[in-house]
Write a protein that holds these residues in place. Sequence first.
Motif, PDB file in Angstrom:
ATOM      1  N   VAL A 275      -8.806  -4.428   9.531  1.00  0.00           N
ATOM      2  CA  VAL A 275      -8.782  -3.322  10.506  1.00  0.00           C
ATOM      3  C   VAL A 275      -9.958  -2.413  10.122  1.00  0.00           C
ATOM      4  O   VAL A 275     -10.508  -2.546   9.029  1.00  0.00           O
TER       5      VAL A 275
ATOM      6  N   VAL B 251      -2.632  -7.157   1.267  1.00  0.00           N
ATOM      7  CA  VAL B 251      -2.122  -5.788   1.230  1.00  0.00           C
ATOM      8  C   VAL B 251      -1.159  -5.657   2.411  1.00  0.00           C
ATOM      9  O   VAL B 251      -1.410  -6.202   3.481  1.00  0.00           O
TER      10      VAL B 251
ATOM     11  N   GLY C 254      -3.019  -4.578   8.894  1.00  0.00           N
ATOM     12  CA  GLY C 254      -2.333  -5.281   9.969  1.00  0.00           C
ATOM     13  C   GLY C 254      -1.639  -6.567   9.574  1.00  0.00           C
ATOM     14  O   GLY C 254      -1.376  -7.423  10.430  1.00  0.00           O
TER      15      GLY C 254
ATOM     16  N   PRO D 252     -11.053   0.684   8.479  1.00  0.00           N
ATOM     17  CA  PRO D 252     -10.277   1.460   7.509  1.00  0.00           C
ATOM     18  C   PRO D 252     -10.118   2.926   7.916  1.00  0.00           C
ATOM     19  O   PRO D 252     -10.937   3.469   8.635  1.00  0.00           O
ATOM     20  N   GLY D 253      -9.059   3.508   7.434  1.00  0.00           N
ATOM     21  CA  GLY D 253      -8.821   4.927   7.710  1.00  0.00           C
ATOM     22  C   GLY D 253      -7.372   5.246   7.980  1.00  0.00           C
ATOM     23  O   GLY D 253      -6.913   6.341   7.682  1.00  0.00           O
TER      24      GLY D 253
ATOM     25  N   SER E 183       0.831  -1.206   0.000  1.00  0.00           N
ATOM     26  CA  SER E 183       0.000   0.000   0.000  1.00  0.00           C
ATOM     27  C   SER E 183       0.865   1.255   0.000  1.00  0.00           C
ATOM     28  O   SER E 183       1.662   1.473   0.916  1.00  0.00           O
TER      29      SER E 183
HETATM   30  C1  DX5 Z   1      -6.432   1.056   5.764  1.00  0.00           C
HETATM   31  C2  DX5 Z   1      -5.963   0.857   4.340  1.00  0.00           C
HETATM   32  C3  DX5 Z   1      -4.851  -0.105   4.196  1.00  0.00           C
HETATM   33  C4  DX5 Z   1      -3.594   0.273   4.891  1.00  0.00           C
HETATM   34  C5  DX5 Z   1      -2.924  -0.972   5.389  1.00  0.00           C
HETATM   35  O1  DX5 Z   1      -7.503   1.918   5.795  1.00  0.00           O
HETATM   36  O2  DX5 Z   1      -7.012   0.406   3.529  1.00  0.00           O
HETATM   37  O3  DX5 Z   1      -4.594  -0.446   2.845  1.00  0.00           O
HETATM   38  O4  DX5 Z   1      -2.703   0.984   4.090  1.00  0.00           O
HETATM   39  O5  DX5 Z   1      -1.866  -0.586   6.176  1.00  0.00           O
HETATM   40  P1  DX5 Z   1      -1.127  -1.555   7.180  1.00  0.00           P
HETATM   41  O6  DX5 Z   1      -0.559  -2.668   6.363  1.00  0.00           O
HETATM   42  O7  DX5 Z   1      -0.084  -0.662   7.765  1.00  0.00           O
HETATM   43  O8  DX5 Z   1      -2.132  -2.027   8.178  1.00  0.00           O
END
Ligand code: DX5
Length: 218
Positions: free
Chosen positions: A141, A197, A179, A143-144, A10
């Motif tokens: 997670v 990702v 995560g 998102p954000g 990402s």
């Molecule tokens: C979160 C994003 C993710 C994020 C993942 O809202 O959609 O794509 O960049 O980041 P990591 O891998 O650090 O959890």
Amino acid sequence: MKKMIKLAPSVLAADFANVSEGISIIEDAGAEWVHLDVMDGSFVPEITFGSQMVKAIRSRTDLPLDVHLMIEKPENHIDAFLAAGSDFITIHAEAVVHANRVIQMIKDGGAKAGVSIVPSTPVSALTELLPFVDLVLIMTVNPGYGGQKLIPECLDKVRTLNTLKKEKGLAFEISIDGGVNRSTIKACKEAGIDVFVAGSAFFGAEDPSAEAEYLKNC
Ligand code: DX5
Ligand code: ZN
């Protein structure tokens, strides 16, 4: 034979003042896709970037661009993200009433269509969409933000999706987002992902290429 699992780093975790270098790091690591997190400050609290950034990155790499739209009213922006050269456009089931129509817009525009759900949305919210999508992105997670902890319960959704895929003879790929790192990757693989990702685990590593290698092959 071990299943080939794709890595989509990402760009959210890259240096925004030097995105081009971030793309080089992704290419050098042999990652399969580039994951682009579009946030609108409404569906999620932060604002990142829009189709102009996708267009700029398109001119910089031939890798598939995996565009994750964390935005309200995605239907108003599909044309711009198609024109920018997105390969995959993923919308959130929670952000749209007529998801079926938006998925059709994406496919009619020549891109692959994905749908994503946040941790509090069950897989059953996707039942009617699964025959029409190329990708399901399970948020592990809320998102954000990057750098959060994976919520292990979300991996059950990956198992459920694999069962549904088999039962219904469907072909969508399953990706997870949020995560993913050395301590969570094995559980993700056991759940049956096709793609993952990685933001902070990848760009935060001293050697992103070695990290990619480890995460993909462990
Ligand atoms: C979160 C994003 C993710 C994020 C993942 O809202 O959609 O794509 O960049 O980041 P990591 O891998 O650090 O959890
Ligand atoms: Zn994402």
